[in-house]
Structures are given as C-alpha cells and as structure tokens.
Design an enzyme around this catalytic site. Structure first.
Site, PDB file in Angstrom:
ATOM      1  CB  CYS A   1      -0.689   0.158   1.311  1.00  0.00           C
ATOM      2  SG  CYS A   1      -1.804  -1.828   1.412  1.00  0.00           S
TER       3      CYS A   1
ATOM      4  CD1 TRP B   1      -1.634  -5.240  -3.146  1.00  0.00           C
ATOM      5  CD2 TRP B   1      -2.731  -4.212  -4.839  1.00  0.00           C
ATOM      6  NE1 TRP B   1      -1.707  -6.158  -4.428  1.00  0.00           N
ATOM      7  CE2 TRP B   1      -2.262  -5.541  -5.245  1.00  0.00           C
ATOM      8  CE3 TRP B   1      -3.194  -3.212  -5.646  1.00  0.00           C
ATOM      9  CZ2 TRP B   1      -2.575  -6.069  -6.676  1.00  0.00           C
ATOM     10  CZ3 TRP B   1      -3.620  -3.695  -7.015  1.00  0.00           C
ATOM     11  CH2 TRP B   1      -3.363  -5.068  -7.484  1.00  0.00           C
TER      12      TRP B   1
ATOM     13  NE  ARG C   1       4.006   1.870  -1.481  1.00  0.00           N
ATOM     14  CZ  ARG C   1       5.123   1.061  -1.250  1.00  0.00           C
ATOM     15  NH1 ARG C   1       6.154   1.277  -2.137  1.00  0.00           N
ATOM     16  NH2 ARG C   1       5.144   0.129  -0.452  1.00  0.00           N
TER      17      ARG C   1
ATOM     18  CD  GLU D   1       4.059 -10.384 -22.691  1.00  0.00           C
ATOM     19  OE1 GLU D   1       3.028  -9.699 -22.180  1.00  0.00           O
ATOM     20  OE2 GLU D   1       4.662 -10.972 -21.904  1.00  0.00           O
TER      21      GLU D   1
ATOM     22  CE  LYS E   1       6.697 -11.334 -19.507  1.00  0.00           C
ATOM     23  NZ  LYS E   1       5.915 -12.296 -19.357  1.00  0.00           N
TER      24      LYS E   1
ATOM     25  CD  GLU F   1       6.599 -15.775 -18.464  1.00  0.00           C
ATOM     26  OE1 GLU F   1       6.708 -14.608 -18.396  1.00  0.00           O
ATOM     27  OE2 GLU F   1       5.855 -16.297 -19.446  1.00  0.00           O
TER      28      GLU F   1
ATOM     29  CE  LYS G   1       0.090  -6.554 -15.250  1.00  0.00           C
ATOM     30  NZ  LYS G   1       1.201  -7.203 -15.361  1.00  0.00           N
TER      31      LYS G   1
ATOM     32  CG  HIS H   1      11.008 -34.621 -33.333  1.00  0.00           C
ATOM     33  ND1 HIS H   1      11.298 -35.913 -33.776  1.00  0.00           N
ATOM     34  CD2 HIS H   1      11.306 -34.800 -31.905  1.00  0.00           C
ATOM     35  CE1 HIS H   1      11.595 -36.792 -32.643  1.00  0.00           C
ATOM     36  NE2 HIS H   1      11.759 -36.285 -31.746  1.00  0.00           N
TER      37      HIS H   1
ATOM     38  CG  ASN I   1       3.049  -1.320   2.804  1.00  0.00           C
ATOM     39  OD1 ASN I   1       2.336  -2.125   2.459  1.00  0.00           O
ATOM     40  ND2 ASN I   1       4.201  -0.805   2.666  1.00  0.00           N
ATOM     41  N   GLY I   2       1.582  -3.949   4.676  1.00  0.00           N
ATOM     42  CA  GLY I   2       2.017  -5.199   5.083  1.00  0.00           C
ATOM     43  C   GLY I   2       1.165  -6.119   5.616  1.00  0.00           C
TER      44      GLY I   2
HETATM   45  C1  AGP Z   1       2.501 -11.565 -19.864  1.00  0.00           C
HETATM   46  O1  AGP Z   1       3.286 -10.758 -19.623  1.00  0.00           O
HETATM   47  C2  AGP Z   1       1.039 -11.033 -20.377  1.00  0.00           C
HETATM   48  N1  AGP Z   1       0.562  -9.791 -19.840  1.00  0.00           N
HETATM   49  C3  AGP Z   1       0.052 -11.855 -20.443  1.00  0.00           C
HETATM   50  O2  AGP Z   1       0.332 -12.984 -21.256  1.00  0.00           O
HETATM   51  C4  AGP Z   1      -0.893 -12.259 -19.212  1.00  0.00           C
HETATM   52  O3  AGP Z   1       0.013 -13.191 -18.656  1.00  0.00           O
HETATM   53  C5  AGP Z   1      -1.950 -13.058 -19.583  1.00  0.00           C
HETATM   54  O4  AGP Z   1      -2.913 -12.088 -20.354  1.00  0.00           O
HETATM   55  C6  AGP Z   1      -2.618 -13.632 -18.190  1.00  0.00           C
HETATM   56  O5  AGP Z   1      -3.201 -12.499 -17.482  1.00  0.00           O
HETATM   57  P1  AGP Z   1      -3.587 -13.028 -16.189  1.00  0.00           P
HETATM   58  O6  AGP Z   1      -2.396 -13.615 -15.429  1.00  0.00           O
HETATM   59  O7  AGP Z   1      -4.122 -11.535 -15.321  1.00  0.00           O
HETATM   60  O8  AGP Z   1      -4.795 -13.667 -16.076  1.00  0.00           O
END
Ligand code: AGP
Length: 617
Positions: free
Chosen positions: A2, A84, A27, A497, A494, A490, A612, A513, A110-111
C-alpha cells in the site's frame, strides 16, 4: 503493498495527503482514506478540542478527492493511505485509516499481520469492537490497550506483540501534533522541511515539498512533530541520523529511480516471493487454510485441473511438474480459452485451480464459469484482492507481489510459482507422499530463494552485455527440458511481448522433429540448462544447433564448466534443488529480454497491441 503518507507542521495537511496519495497510487489503488487531527468544531483554532476526522472511500484516489472537496477539514497533522488489499475486500469499511474503540487513535498500515486472527480474538474478549475484515484493524485496538503513557511507547509494545511485515503509522487526538511511525520490513522514509515533517512509504509522495530525507531501518520507531524528528532503535534507544538529499524528478521517483516499471518490478521479486510465503511457511510448517479443504478432502484428492492464460499458464505448467513429482497427484493443465470450449470433464475429488494475476482475464473467468456449471469447486490464485475471479471462486490464494504496472508479468509470475511449490508440498504432506527430510529440505531451500534471486539481480550488467551483442538477431529459440521448459516458453513470451522479435519456447528434445530447420547464423538459441537430471540431454541438443551455426546463450548453474565449450555466452545462476530451478532461471531471461527491447527502443511498460488485463475474448 500500500501507499502511506503523513504530515505534521504549519501547513494545512489535507491537500498534502491527497497529493501524496496520488503519487503513491502505483502502490495500490483499490481504496483510500485520510485521518486528520482537527479541532472539534472543524476549525483549527489552537486545537482546544482536538478530534480525529476520518474520510475514506473505495476505489481510485480521485473518488476520495471528490469527497473531500465538499468537506471543510482544517488540520495540520494527518495521515493518508492508498490500499492494495491483502485481507478483506476492497471496500469503504476495510479502507484505512482504522480507529480504536474511542476514535481517539487512527492507524494506517502497509504489510501483513500474520497473527492477526488470534490477536483479534484476544482483543474481542477484552471488549474491543471490530468493524472491518482487515488484519490491520488489530493495530489501533492494541495501541488503545497499551496507550497508558504515550503513543510511542504503546507502538514499541505493539511491535513486540505482532508477527508480520510492513510499516505502521498512527496519530492520536491526545497528542494532536505528533505522528508515530514504525518500520518492520517495508520501506518508510522521513521527509524533513522547515514547514514540517513527513512520513511516506516512498519518496515520490512528498518530493514536491522536500528533497531532504532520512531512512528508517527495520524495527525502528519514529516520533515526528512539526519541528522535531526522533528515531528509536529496537530497544527504544534514540539514534541519530543525517538527512540525505534526493535530486529526482517526480516521474522517475514513482519508478523508484528505475527507468521503467518493468525493470522495477523485476527487482521487486525477492520481496514478492518473500511476502507470498509469509504466513504460509511458519516455523517449517505449511499453513494453507485458504484452500478451505479438510485433511480428509486433501487426502481423498485424485486429480488437479489447472487453467490459465499467457504467463500464468507457464506457472501452471510448473505447478503440474512439482505437484505430480511431490504429491503424486495427476495434474491436467489447459489454456483457459481452450478449456471452455472443449466440453471438459469435471470429475469427483478433482481440485480446479485458476491462475490469473489480474483476476479479470475473460477467458479464465469464462472457463471458471464453465467448470462451475459442471460442478467444479474453484480455487483461484490471483494477485488482486476483490477481483472478479476472486469473488466468483470458492477459495482464493493471493500472491502478494504488490500491484504490477508493467504489461509484462514478471514479479507476479515468480509469486505464482511459489504458490505452485507450496500447493505441491501441501498435498505431498497431507497425502503422506513425501518424507520428513525431503519436506524440510525443500522448505529450507524455499526460504533462501529470495536471496538467490537477489544474487542474480545483482549481476544484471552481465545480461545487458549479452543483450548488447545479440539484440539485432531476428529469430530466437528458447530451449528447455522438464522444469526448464516452462521457463523457456516464458522467456520466448517475454521477448515477443516487448521486442516484437519472433521467438519460440521449445522442448529441446523436440528440435530434431522440425524446428531445427529454423536454425542458422541469424538465430539465437537460449538454452535453459541448470544442473539437473536432463542436463546432459539438453547439452547435446545445444551442440546440435551449434553445428547449424546458431549463436548460443546458455543459463547454467554456477560451477558448470562444460557448457562454455559450446556456448557463445553463458550466465551462471546459484545452485538449488532440481524442482526449484524454474524460479531462478526465469530471472536472467526476464532481464535479457528487457535489455534487448530497450536496445531496440521499445516501450517496455506499454508494448504495442497488448493490455495488462485481457477482458475481451
Ligand atoms: C504476460 O506478460 C502477459 N501480460 C499476458 O500473457 C498475461 O500473462 C495473460 O494475459 C494472463 O493474464 P492474467 O494472469 O492476469 O490472467
């Protein structure tokens, strides 16, 4: 995680608190409030009849700001908080500040207070009345209980009673010009100025009023008045500290001096992992009441189904591996967008887990509703308290990584992996499928994972150098086996993205393959190859692509001497247990992708075409 701000001095504090909270909104932003010591009549005429006025609202700071616009609150001493949520829905009652029974003491925090449940019962028996679901509300009542001499000594007594993390700030109408603060683990700074003194969880909150700051260490307490700052150590002895000057501009300050939120959040992972273990790993024991499963139900469990999207899906794949390895329970993992349309079977004694950091991803939400319509009980793993997925699930396990602003999931991913490890351990223990030594070995290793992550972060410059030499390549293949495979997937996600370069995460054994046809002198192959049982296998896969002129960058375990004979670049990570390597191997991959994207001048916090939280199908 927070945001906290406080001020006492000769200026009116209402606007100072609101401006501070707006600067701390990154935060936490699900509810907010202020408490101001004002004269009973509302006019500050020498505080003949000081009382605490509290105004708090659910939602963004602007809602509180609008509410305050209509209220005349005069006062030169006050505290403010932006929340938060960790315990209790984001709503007005759970928003901070919280008051004691008499309304004479107000507290912001906060915590996490780990032992809040038993403290609450204890205080209730002594007649204290509670109005919120938060862990924090025990604090003003404890201060009320100990406040025989003054608020500072009450706070010092409180610190000996509670278990947990965070920072606590309190005011009392009986000491109307004083602010008392305490730091347990999370950041708290003192802002010093000739117009008064400030407390804040972060410098940005009060940077427009002063550039002179004093840091506070763990378990220290502080007493501020308008013209005096006193700091006390754990034993209550006074300590002297000299202010330092900050020459930051406000925006960079919100990023804590980091260039981007993504980099800041990568560096917050030791904290996120530690906070996610807090209250669940206690004295070598696992506490998972949030699962709401009886021991009998846990022992009877025959299958686990996990669904997720994107990065959360990669955490689910790691979950499958450790749960099957430790607890010997079969685990099925599905992409949410596939699960909801494939007429899934929901069986008896099957636990359904949905992983989603935002708690708002529509595909995951729809998959949950589909599973529920077929009788499944839903456990959500999410980072956002009060999110839709949290509200629609039967039980919720929160990751405590704090709000993630960068579109790329980084610190929420490692926090999710920790939850997967804890779930695997929990069922292994409940089903008696793990020996005491192995159980203890894993727990003690988990405890030092935050330090090992920090050790990797401290060598970020090595990864920057490798990125500087490879960012112009146009094809990247991330290879891994078993625990290394989700980390490879992953890594590719990354890089895609934020750099917009085509990248694939692949099972190294699958290369011959087909995908090996992709490799040539324009390809970079990133090998995720810690010292585990499949190391030799993946080393030979790397030699196969090396033979096709690919540029090789490998992430290996310290002490590895073999790989450097084949690889062009090597980054070494600390040793850990085979099952835990995924949480370490992902850190260099995050930083490597970040520096490649930065070299290409990309906006890493808001990459093109991405959001996001994906709330459309
Ligand atoms: C990951 O960096 C991306 N922002 C995206 O793949 C994300 O993981 C996916 O949209 C799932 O989001 P969530 O964990 O909020 O459900």
């Amino acid at each position: 995680m927070c945001g906290i701000v406080a001020y006492t001095g000769n200026m009116k504090c209402k606007d100072i608190l609101i401006n501070g909270l707006k600067r701390l909104e990154y935060r936490g932003y699900d509810s907010a409030g202020i408490a101001v010591i004002s004269n009973g009549t509302g006019r500050n005429t020498g505080l003949t009849n000081p009382e605490i006025v509290v105004v708090k609202e659910a939602g963004k700071i602007r809602i509180l700001e609008d509410e305050l616009k209509n209220l005349k609150i005069d006062g030169n001493c006050g505290i403010g908080h932006t929340r938060w949520a960790t315990h209790g829905e984001p709503n007005k009652a759970n928003a901070h500040p919280h008051l004691d029974c008499s309304g004479n003491i107000a507290v912001i925090h906060n915590g996490i207070i780990e032992n809040y449940a038993e403290l609450r019962e204890e205080l209730k028996k002594e007649g204290h009345r509670f109005i919120s679901e938060t862990d924090t509300e025990v604090l003003p009542h404890l201060l009320e209980k100990y406040n025989d001499k003054d608020l500072l000594s009450a706070m010092q007594k409180l610190l000996k009673k509670i278990k947990g993390s965070g920072t606590i700030v309190a005011i009392s109408a009986s000491q109307p010009k004083e602010i008392i603060g305490a730091r347990i683990t999370s950041p708290l700074v003192i802002g010093v100025s000739k117009n008064g003194n400030f407390l804040a969880s972060d410098i940005p909150a009060v940077l427009e009023y002063t550039k002179n700051f004093i840091t506070i260490n763990d378990f220290e307490t502080v007493r501020l008045t308008g013209d005096k700052v006193e700091i006390f150590d754990r034993e209550g002895k006074k300590v002297k500290r000299v202010p330092f000057r900050v020459n930051w501009d406000i925006v960079s300050a919100e990023k804590g001096g980091y260039e981007d939120f993504m980099l800041k959040e990568i560096f917050e992972q030791p904290y996120g992992v530690e906070e996610t273990m807090r209250g669940r790993l206690i004295d070598g024991k696992l506490n998972f009441d949030e699962l709401n499963l009886s021991d009998k139900q846990a022992r009877r469990l025959r299958k686990i189904q996990i669904i997720a999207c994107g990065t959360s899906y990669h955490a689910a794949l790691i979950g499958k591996q450790v749960i099957e390895r430790w607890a010997k329970i079969p685990v099925e993992v599905d992409l949410s967008s596939e699960y909801r349309y494939r007429s899934p079977l929901v069986e008896e004694d099957c636990l359904f887990i949905a992983i989603t950091q935002s708690g708002e991803t529509i595909d995951t939400l729809a998959a949950i509703r589909e599973a529920k319509s077929r009788g499944a009980k839903i456990v959500a793993v999410t980072n956002v308290v009060g999110s839709t997925v949290a509200r629609e699930s039967d039980s919720v396990i929160y990751t405590h990584a704090g709000p993630e602003i960068g579109v790329c999931a980084t610190k929420t991913f490692t926090a999710q992996i920790i939850v997967m490890y804890l779930i695997g351990l929990y069922f292994a223990w409940k089903k008696g499928n793990i020996g005491e030594n192995k159980f203890k070995e894993i727990i003690s290793e988990l405890k030092i994972i935050p330090d090992k992550i920090q050790a990797i972060l401290d060598r970020e410059d090595e990864l920057k150098k490798i990125a500087d030499k490879t960012y112009k390549y146009t094809c990247f293949l991330f290879l891994g086996r078993v625990f290394g495979l989700p980390a490879a997937m992953e890594g590719a996600l990354k890089l895609k993205e934020i750099s917009y370069i085509h990248a694939e995460g692949y099972a190294a054994g699958e290369m011959k393959h087909g995908p090996i046809a992709l490799t040539d002198e324009k390809t970079v192959v990133v090998g995720i190859m810690p010292a585990d049982t499949v190391y030799e296998k993946i080393l030979s896969n790397i030699q196969e692509v090396k033979a096709r002129k690919a540029t090789i960058f490998c992430i290996v375990t310290e002490g590895d001497k073999k790989t450097e004979k084949t690889a062009d670049y090597v980054f070494k990570i600390p040793k850990t247990l085979e099952e835990l390597y995924a949480i370490l191997t992902i850190i260099p991959v995050q930083l490597y992708s970040y520096y490649i994207a930065k070299n290409l001048g990309r906006n890493v916090d808001q990459p093109r075409n991405l959001a996001k939280s994906v709330t459309v199908e």
